[in-house]
Design a protein around this motif. Structure first.
Motif, PDB file in Angstrom:
ATOM      1  N   PHE B  21       0.562  -1.162  -0.215  1.00 45.30           N
ATOM      2  CA  PHE B  21       0.066   0.078  -0.193  1.00 45.30           C
ATOM      3  C   PHE B  21       0.570   1.809   0.009  1.00 45.30           C
ATOM      4  CE2 PHE B  21      -3.032  -3.377   1.583  1.00 45.30           C
ATOM      5  CZ  PHE B  21      -3.578  -3.216   0.982  1.00 45.30           C
ATOM      6  N   VAL B  22       2.219   1.420   0.646  1.00 43.70           N
ATOM      7  CA  VAL B  22       2.469   1.929   0.672  1.00 43.70           C
ATOM      8  C   VAL B  22       3.750   2.218  -0.617  1.00 43.70           C
ATOM      9  CG1 VAL B  22       5.486   2.858   1.804  1.00 43.70           C
ATOM     10  CG2 VAL B  22       4.128   2.081   2.956  1.00 43.70           C
ATOM     11  N   VAL B  23       3.650   1.295  -1.585  1.00 43.14           N
ATOM     12  CA  VAL B  23       4.466   1.629  -3.198  1.00 43.14           C
ATOM     13  C   VAL B  23       2.661   2.424  -3.684  1.00 43.14           C
ATOM     14  CG1 VAL B  23       4.744   0.830  -5.125  1.00 43.14           C
ATOM     15  CG2 VAL B  23       6.199   0.395  -2.737  1.00 43.14           C
ATOM     16  N   ALA B  28       6.098   5.889  -0.170  1.00 40.96           N
ATOM     17  CA  ALA B  28       7.605   6.376   0.165  1.00 40.96           C
ATOM     18  C   ALA B  28       8.094   6.923   1.102  1.00 40.96           C
ATOM     19  CB  ALA B  28       8.283   5.572  -0.525  1.00 40.96           C
ATOM     20  N   PHE B  29       8.002   8.096   1.014  1.00 43.74           N
ATOM     21  CA  PHE B  29       8.731   9.493   1.637  1.00 43.74           C
ATOM     22  C   PHE B  29       8.089   9.463   2.719  1.00 43.74           C
ATOM     23  CE2 PHE B  29       9.123  14.062   2.920  1.00 43.74           C
ATOM     24  CZ  PHE B  29      10.616  13.712   2.561  1.00 43.74           C
ATOM     25  N   ALA B  30       6.659   9.033   3.184  1.00 43.65           N
ATOM     26  CA  ALA B  30       5.822   9.757   4.587  1.00 43.65           C
ATOM     27  C   ALA B  30       6.386   8.243   5.450  1.00 43.65           C
ATOM     28  CB  ALA B  30       4.205   9.023   4.422  1.00 43.65           C
ATOM     29  N   ALA B  31       6.444   7.277   5.220  1.00 44.85           N
ATOM     30  CA  ALA B  31       7.181   6.100   5.743  1.00 44.85           C
ATOM     31  C   ALA B  31       8.122   6.259   5.985  1.00 44.85           C
ATOM     32  CB  ALA B  31       6.762   4.445   4.566  1.00 44.85           C
ATOM     33  N   HIS B  32       9.154   6.733   5.267  1.00 41.81           N
ATOM     34  CA  HIS B  32      10.626   7.295   5.590  1.00 41.81           C
ATOM     35  C   HIS B  32      10.466   7.796   6.739  1.00 41.81           C
ATOM     36  CE1 HIS B  32      14.562   7.286   4.593  1.00 41.81           C
ATOM     37  NE2 HIS B  32      15.102   8.717   5.028  1.00 41.81           N
ATOM     38  N   LEU B 190      13.030  -3.127   4.162  1.00 44.94           N
ATOM     39  CA  LEU B 190      12.173  -3.765   4.243  1.00 44.94           C
ATOM     40  C   LEU B 190       9.946  -2.898   4.072  1.00 44.94           C
ATOM     41  CD1 LEU B 190      12.417  -5.576   8.044  1.00 44.94           C
ATOM     42  CD2 LEU B 190      13.406  -6.069   5.484  1.00 44.94           C
ATOM     43  N   ILE B 191       9.948  -2.079   4.404  1.00 42.80           N
ATOM     44  CA  ILE B 191       8.974  -2.178   4.064  1.00 42.80           C
ATOM     45  C   ILE B 191       8.638  -1.361   2.613  1.00 42.80           C
ATOM     46  CG2 ILE B 191       7.249  -0.294   4.406  1.00 42.80           C
ATOM     47  CD1 ILE B 191       7.905  -0.213   7.423  1.00 42.80           C
ATOM     48  N   VAL B 192       9.662  -0.239   2.115  1.00 44.61           N
ATOM     49  CA  VAL B 192       9.369  -0.317   0.333  1.00 44.61           C
ATOM     50  C   VAL B 192       9.312  -1.389  -0.290  1.00 44.61           C
ATOM     51  CG1 VAL B 192       9.996   1.276  -1.054  1.00 44.61           C
ATOM     52  CG2 VAL B 192       9.399   2.033   1.330  1.00 44.61           C
TER      53      VAL B 192
END
Lengths: 265, 265
Positions: B21-23, B28-32, B190-192
């Motif tokens: 969902f991040v992708v 991605a930037f928000a996750a980072h 791990l996330i992106v």
């Protein structure tokens, strides 16, 4: 004046964002089973009209009935294609998945296998002849293919009312003609009421029953040959408007552009 | 070492799943940013004598809710996030300098400390993992819908603003878990990365999520196994595996495409 055969009935309707009035005093009645083009300059409030019908913007004044009910968000009887350029080329989701979200995308949880969604999706893909590329990533498809899948998405819940915000803007002339023909065929075959926002009326002229003109804070409705004339538009908008025709019969409306251009949205 | 595998497994599965969902949402930037903002929370908690994970969780969920509330449409979101991110990193530096103990805690937050994870921490991670996974399953369809087409989802009655906030809060919990394995600076691995690889293989959402989870799991397990024999940090092996796989896939793609074009099918 409310008629039983009206799909959309507006009386003295005003749309506003806060104190900014987009248009006011709109009274019109769109018969069930008709194909209507929504025309007017950019920033004139065409998309706002769709938002009001969808129940996303409450009317500032007046009454509106949509399929004999007050407008409400999430009405399954309305199929909708929002305005967009094209899908992100990186968008990695199949057209088929996108179409099926039109059925149950608003429901919580995951879709359980064996439900009605797969069959309904397949039928809708067939109706727009998009089966051949329904399993490819949406972002990688051509503008015409994406538009067919959007139409399949709008049609998947067997709607009675179809709202489309500039579905032709990203297509070349040939694809515009094909998509308009498809929309017109579906409208007739399923007795749909169809509203389509466009900035060029020409590809629509052979098919539409009515025109809704949204400009200069007013909404006016009429038959295309009655309203798209210099006299009618000049009178409605009390400013000189010229409707020009070229040799191939295409019409051009000059004089309704906003003096101050403000961005869409 | 057993604890490391247990915690690593939970974290990898969650990170791989939410990464899709991040992708899809281009967050991605928000996750980072969430992880970096969490750094201030974690170091602050250490200074205050609390468990760094508690501080991390409070800061990531708080900022996650705020970022979610900003919404997908806000174009300046990246700039706003970046400005907040820079400030919170500054705070983190202050907290480290205030902390009189060893720098090991800060090092673990920045680069991961999975080898020193305790049995009770594994239990907490597993519980948080279950909650995250349950939330993802509950939100699955409307989240997918609003990630693909927010305007359309909103018209269909999907609570898009609520989902945007809820997703960022769930992501914040997942980030907090992943920080234990790879640290705030290496969260992407791990996330992106696994999800970014998965969407290159398939445009089926369910399958892409499954591939992402498997890849994250493989990177974590192989990374841990190599680190058992080699005297270098686990985080390095995990991030290198993720990066190497991504590069291989990107290189193989045009090769595969040209092979397909060349073969007479």
């Amino acid at each position: 004046m409310r008629t039983a055969s009206a799909a959309i009935d507006a009386h003295d309707l005003t749309a506003a964002y806060g104190t900014h009035i987009v248009w006011s005093g709109a009274s019109f009645s769109i018969p069930i089973g008709s194909f209507t083009a929504v025309l007017g300059p950019n920033g004139g409030g065409k998309s706002t009209l769709i938002r009001v019908i969808l129940g996303r913007l409450p009317p500032a004044r007046g009454t509106l009935s949509v399929l004999s009910r007050p407008p409400a968000r999430g009405n399954p009887l309305i199929g909708y294609i929002p305005q967009r350029s094209t899908f992100d080329p990186e968008l990695s989701i199949r057209g088929r998945d996108f179409v099926s979200l039109g059925i149950d995308g608003h429901r919580w949880g995951v879709r359980l296998p064996g439900g009605p969604a797969a069959a309904a999706t397949e039928r809708s893909l067939q109706a727009v002849s998009a089966e051949a590329y329904a399993d490819r990533a949406l972002g990688r498809l051509s503008g015409g293919e994406q538009q067919r899948l959007q139409l399949a998405q709008a049609m998947v819940g067997d709607p009675q009312l179809l709202l489309m915000d500039e579905p032709l803007s990203q297509l070349d002339v040939r694809n515009q003609r094909i998509i308009v023909q498809l929309i017109a065929d579906l409208t007739r075959a399923r007795s749909l009421t169809t509203l389509l926002i466009a900035h060029d009326v020409n590809p629509l002229l052979p098919h539409i029953d009515h025109v809704l003109y949204v400009a200069h804070g007013k909404v006016a409705m009429g038959r295309p040959d009655e309203i798209i004339t210099s006299e009618a538009l000049s009178e409605i908008y009390s400013s000189p408007v010229e409707v020009l025709k070229d040799r191939s019969g295409r019409v051009f409306v000059v004089g309704l552009e906003e003096e101050v251009s403000h961005p869409h949205r | 070492m057993v604890h490391a595998y247990e915690a690593g497994t939970v974290v990898a599965l969650i990170a791989g799943a939410i990464g899709y969902f991040v992708v899809l949402r281009s967050s991605a930037f928000a996750a980072h940013a969430l992880s970096h903002i969490g750094f201030a929370g974690a170091t602050g908690a250490v200074v205050a004598g609390l468990n760094p994970i508690v501080g991390l969780l409070i800061f990531t969920t708080g900022s996650g809710a705020a970022i979610g509330a900003l919404g997908n449409r806000l174009r300046s979101r990246d700039v706003t996030i970046g400005i907040v991110l820079a400030w919170t990193l500054g705070l983190g530096v202050l907290f480290i300098s205030l902390y009189r103990g060893y720098a090991t805690e800060a090092y673990a937050i920045l680069f991961g400390g999975i080898l020193s994870i305790s049995a009770s921490e594994v239990a907490v991670t597993a519980l948080a993992g279950l909650v995250t996974f349950a939330a993802l399953i509950a939100m699955y369809r409307p989240l997918l819908f609003s990630s693909v087409d927010e305007e359309l989802a909103a018209a269909k009655g999907v609570p898009v603003t609520f989902l945007s906030i809820a997703f960022m809060v769930v992501l914040a919990v997942a980030v907090t878990e992943a920080v234990q394995v790879v640290g705030v600076l290496l969260i992407f691995a791990l996330i992106v990365t696994p999800a970014a690889i998965a969407v290159r293989f398939t445009s089926r959402p369910g399958l892409a999520i499954a591939i992402g989870m498997l890849l994250a799991l493989a990177f974590t397990w192989i990374g841990l196994s190599i680190a058992f024999y080699a005297p270098y940090p686990v985080s390095f092996f995990i991030t290198s595996l993720a990066f190497g796989t991504y590069v291989l896939v990107r290189i193989a793609e045009p090769v595969r495409a040209s092979l397909r074009r060349g073969s007479p099918t």
